[in-house]
Design an enzyme around this catalytic site. Structure first.
Site, PDB file in Angstrom:
ATOM      1  N   MET A   1     -11.355  -8.087  -4.788  1.00  0.00           N
ATOM      2  CA  MET A   1     -11.527  -6.737  -5.284  1.00  0.00           C
ATOM      3  C   MET A   1     -11.492  -6.759  -6.784  1.00  0.00           C
ATOM      4  SD  MET A   1      -9.137  -4.981  -2.687  1.00  0.00           S
ATOM      5  CE  MET A   1      -9.310  -5.507  -1.039  1.00  0.00           C
ATOM      6  N   LEU A 387      -7.710 -13.709  -3.013  1.00  0.00           N
ATOM      7  CA  LEU A 387      -8.205 -14.632  -4.028  1.00  0.00           C
ATOM      8  C   LEU A 387      -9.693 -14.898  -3.796  1.00  0.00           C
ATOM      9  CD1 LEU A 387      -5.144 -17.047  -4.144  1.00  0.00           C
ATOM     10  CD2 LEU A 387      -5.769 -15.291  -5.817  1.00  0.00           C
ATOM     11  N   GLU A 388     -10.513 -14.369  -4.645  1.00  0.00           N
ATOM     12  CA  GLU A 388     -11.958 -14.442  -4.466  1.00  0.00           C
ATOM     13  C   GLU A 388     -12.602 -15.555  -5.274  1.00  0.00           C
ATOM     14  OE1 GLU A 388     -13.664 -10.569  -4.909  1.00  0.00           O
ATOM     15  OE2 GLU A 388     -12.061  -9.616  -3.735  1.00  0.00           O
ATOM     16  N   ASN A 389     -11.768 -16.377  -5.902  1.00  0.00           N
ATOM     17  CA  ASN A 389     -12.301 -17.479  -6.696  1.00  0.00           C
ATOM     18  C   ASN A 389     -11.817 -18.825  -6.188  1.00  0.00           C
ATOM     19  OD1 ASN A 389     -13.689 -15.960  -9.054  1.00  0.00           O
ATOM     20  ND2 ASN A 389     -11.678 -14.973  -8.860  1.00  0.00           N
TER      21      ASN A 389
END
Length: 562
Positions: A1, A387-389
Site C-alpha cells: 500500500m 512488504l511490497e518490495n
C-alpha cells in the site's frame, strides 16, 4: 500500500483378543427364554467364572459394553481357559454367542448331552461376535461354557456372555433388547483439531458409538465424546448410536461440527471478518480518526510503521498535523475503544514505499523487538506484513516467531501480499505464510494493480472479474492455507488503486462463489470453502470518501456468509 494508493504485484502375530459372549435361542423366542449365564458382562469380577492357572482377570479397557471385560492370558502349556457351569433345560436349543477382539479366541459348550460345540476366530482387531447353537440331551440339566485362547498367543478379552434359551432354573440375566437411537446430539465445543459432542442417555444402553461422516471413529460408555485428529476450519457430520449385548441402535439425527481455525491470535474474531487499512496520512482521501472507522471493520490495520536506520527495526509516528491535530493520547484511547467493541487494531509494516529489510538473524531480532515495543506502547493487537518490495522467507519467519513468543498466542498476524507473491508456494511470501501457518490469522492478498494472472486451474484471468478473485484465491485455498486464513483484498474505490477496482457486488459474488458455489463466473472452484475469512479493503479512508459504500455493502454480506 502506498501513501497514495495500495499496490500489488503479484496401522499379525500375537494379537490381543476381545471376546464377548451372547446367547439367544434359535427359532421363535418365548417369554420364558432368558440369558442363563451369570455375571455375563464381568461387572462382578470373575464371580461365577473359573480361569485355568490364574490366567484370567477383569479390566476396564477394552470393554464391549458396561465397565468391565475379561482378560485371559495364555502362558506355557496353558491356553487361558475360563469356564462357567450354566443351568439348562433338557431337550432344549440354546444359542451361545460372544464378542471377540484380537488373536486366537475360542467359544464353546461341553456336557450338552448331544454334540458339544465350539467356534473361534483367528484374530480380530475390533470387537467381533462369535455365535453357535447347541441342543441339550434328554436328561441334561447343566452345561459348561468356556472361552480360551491359544498357546503362545497374546491375551484375549471377553465380555457380555449370553446362553439364551429356556430358563434352566439357575437364574440369569434377562435377554436385552436393542436400545433406541440417541436424541439430543449437539456440539459442546471445538478446537482447531477436535469436536466435542454430548447427547441424552438411552435406556438400556451400555455404550455408544460415534460416527464421523458415516464412519465409526470411537466408542464410549458415557454420553459425551471428543473426536480428535480433525483438520482446522473444516465441517464434519456426526451421528451417535446406542449399544448393548443385543446390538446397536439406529443412528441419531446428524449434527454438523466445524473445527476452529488454525493460526494465531484473533480466536475471538468473528468467523468471517472484514479488514480495513486506516491511513496515518492525508493523500486526498477522507481524513479519519480511528473512532471514525465504521463498525463493519473487524480488523483495522494502521498504515504504516516506518523503517529506521537500524536494519529490521521499525517505529511509528502518528501524523498529528496531517490528521487535524489528532493526538497520541486520543489515538491510544481510540484503540482501546475499538478493542472494547470487539475489534482488533494492528500495526502494518510496509506499503508501496515501505522498505523494511529483514535479511539476517540480527535484523530479524530488531524487527521482533521493535514491533513488540510498538504493541506495548500503543496497545496494538498484532502486526500486518505488507512488504511490497520483497522479503526473505527464512528471516521473516524467524522474526515473526520471535515476535509471537514475546506477544503470546493472542497476537494477530495478517499479511497483504501482491498477486504475484502468491502464484506459487515457492515464492518467498507464500513460503513465509506457510511457515507461520500455526500463528497466522489471515492473508488478504491484493487483487489489484495486477494485470493478468494464473488461476489454480492454470488458465489466465484478468483482474476486475469474479473469476480473477476466485481462481486466484483457489491457489491459496488448495495449497496449504486454511480457508479461515484467506481473505479477498480489494480497493474501496476507483481512486484507491491504479487498477483493479470492482464493485462491491463483484466482491460479494466472489465470496458467494467460494463459500456457497453460487454467483460464480466461468471458473468453478473444486469445492466450497464455507470458512473463508472474508474481505479486506484499501482503505477505510477511501471508503469514507465514497460514503462508506464498500463497507456498507461488503460488511453485512461477510457477516452473513455461512
Amino acid at each position: 500500500m502506498d501513501r497514495r494508493r495500495r499496490r500489488t504485484r503479484i496401522w499379525s502375530g500375537a494379537v490381543t483378543a476381545a471376546l464377548a459372549l451372547t446367547v439367544s435361542v434359535s427359532g421363535q423366542a418365548s417369554a420364558a427364554e432368558i440369558n442363563n449365564a451369570k455375571n455375563a458382562g464381568f461387572e462382578s469380577g470373575l464371580s461365577n467364572w473359573t480361569c485355568s492357572a490364574g490366567s484370567g482377570t477383569t479390566v476396564s479397557s477394552p470393554v464391549h459394553a458396561g465397565s468391565a471385560a475379561l482378560k485371559a492370558t495364555p502362558a506355557g502349556q496353558d491356553n487361558a481357559r475360563c469356564t462357567q457351569t450354566v443351568a439348562v433345560q433338557p431337550d432344549a436349543t440354546y444359542t451361545l454367542s460372544a464378542w471377540v477382539q484380537g488373536g486366537y479366541a475360542y467359544l464353546g459348550a461341553t456336557g450338552t448331552g448331544t454334540t458339544d460345540v465350539s467356534t473361534w476366530t483367528p484374530d480380530s482387531s475390533s470387537w467381533k461376535k462369535l455365535s453357535t447353537t447347541f441342543t441339550t440331551g434328554s436328561s441334561t440339566r447343566s452345561v459348561t461354557i468356556h472361552t480360551h485362547g491359544w498357546y503362545g498367543q497374546a491375551a484375549y478379552y471377553a465380555d457380555d456372555v449370553s446362553v439364551f434359551g429356556p430358563d434352566g432354573g439357575g437364574g440369569g440375566d434377562p435377554a436385552p433388547t436393542i436400545p433406541g437411537a440417541p436424541s439430543g446430539l449437539s456440539v459442546s465445543g471445538t478446537t482447531s483439531s477436535s469436536v466435542s459432542l454430548s447427547w441424552n442417555t438411552v435406556s438400556g444402553a451400555t455404550g455408544y458409538h460415534v460416527y464421523r461422516d458415516g464412519t465409526k471413529v470411537t466408542a464410549v460408555t458415557g454420553t459425551s465424546a471428543t473426536v480428535t485428529g480433525l483438520a482446522a476450519s473444516t465441517s464434519y457430520s456426526f451421528q451417535v448410536t446406542a449399544t448393548n449385548a443385543a446390538g446397536e441402535s439406529p443412528k441419531s439425527a446428524a449434527v454438523t461440527g466445524t473445527t476452529a481455525p488454525t493460526g494465531g491470535g484473533g480466536s475471538d474474531l468473528p468467523r468471517h471478518a472484514v479488514t480495513g487499512y486506516w491511513q496515518n496520512f492525508n493523500n486526498g482521501a477522507t481524513v479519519q480518526r480511528l473512532s471514525d472507522v465504521p463498525g463493519h471493520y473487524d480488523i483495522i490495520a494502521v498504515a504504516f510503521a516506518d523503517a529506521t536506520a537500524t536494519p529490521g527495526a521499525v517505529t511509528f509516528n502518528l501524523d498529528s498535523a496531517g490528521l487535524g491535530g489528532y493526538t497520541v493520547d486520543q489515538f491510544k484511547a481510540d484503540i482501546r475503544a475499538k478493542q472494547a467493541a470487539g475489534k482488533k487494531v494492528i500495526i502494518s509494516v510496509g506499503g508501496e514505499l515501505g522498505r523494511v529489510s529483514v535479511n539476517d538473524s540480527t535484523s530479524a531480532t530488531h524487527f521482533a523487538n521493535s514491533v513488540y515495543s510498538l504493541m506495548r506502547t500503543y496497545g496494538f493487537d498484532g502486526v500486518d506484513i505488507d512488504l511490497e518490495n520483497g522479503l526473505n522467507a527464512t528471516y521473516m519467519t524467524q522474526a515473526l516467531r520471535s515476535l509471537s513468543a514475546k506477544a503470546g498466542p493472542s497476537m494477530v498476524l495478517t499479511m497483504a501480499p501482491q498477486t504475484l507473491d502468491m502464484q506459487s508456494t515457492s515464492n518467498a511470501y507464500f513460503r513465509t505464510a506457510l511457515n507461520v501457518k500455526d500463528i497466522l490469522t489471515v492473508v488478504n492478498m491484493q487483487y489489484y494493480n495486477s494485470g493478468s494472472m494464473l488461476g489454480c486451474d492454470g488458465k489466465v484471468y484478468s483482474q476486475g472479474s469474479v473469476d480473477f478473485l476466485t481462481a486466484l484465491a483457489c491457489i491459496q485455498l488448495e495449497n496449504g492455507l486454511a480457508p479461515s486464513q484467506v481473505g479477498l483484498g480489494l480497493p474501496a474505490s476507483t481512486r484507491a488503486a491504479g487498477s483493479g477496482y470492482v464493485s462491491p457486488t463483484v466482491v460479494n459474488n466472489a465470496l458467494d462463489c467460494l463459500t456457497r458455489a453460487t454467483n460464480c463466473g466461468s471458473f468453478k472452484p473444486p469445492r466450497t470453502y464455507p470458512d473463508l475469512r472474508g474481505a479486506m479493503t484499501w482503505s477505510t479512508n477511501w471508503d469514507a470518501a465514497s460514503g462508506n459504500a464498500w463497507s456498507n455493502a461488503v460488511g453485512p454480506h461477510v457477516e452473513g456468509l455461512p
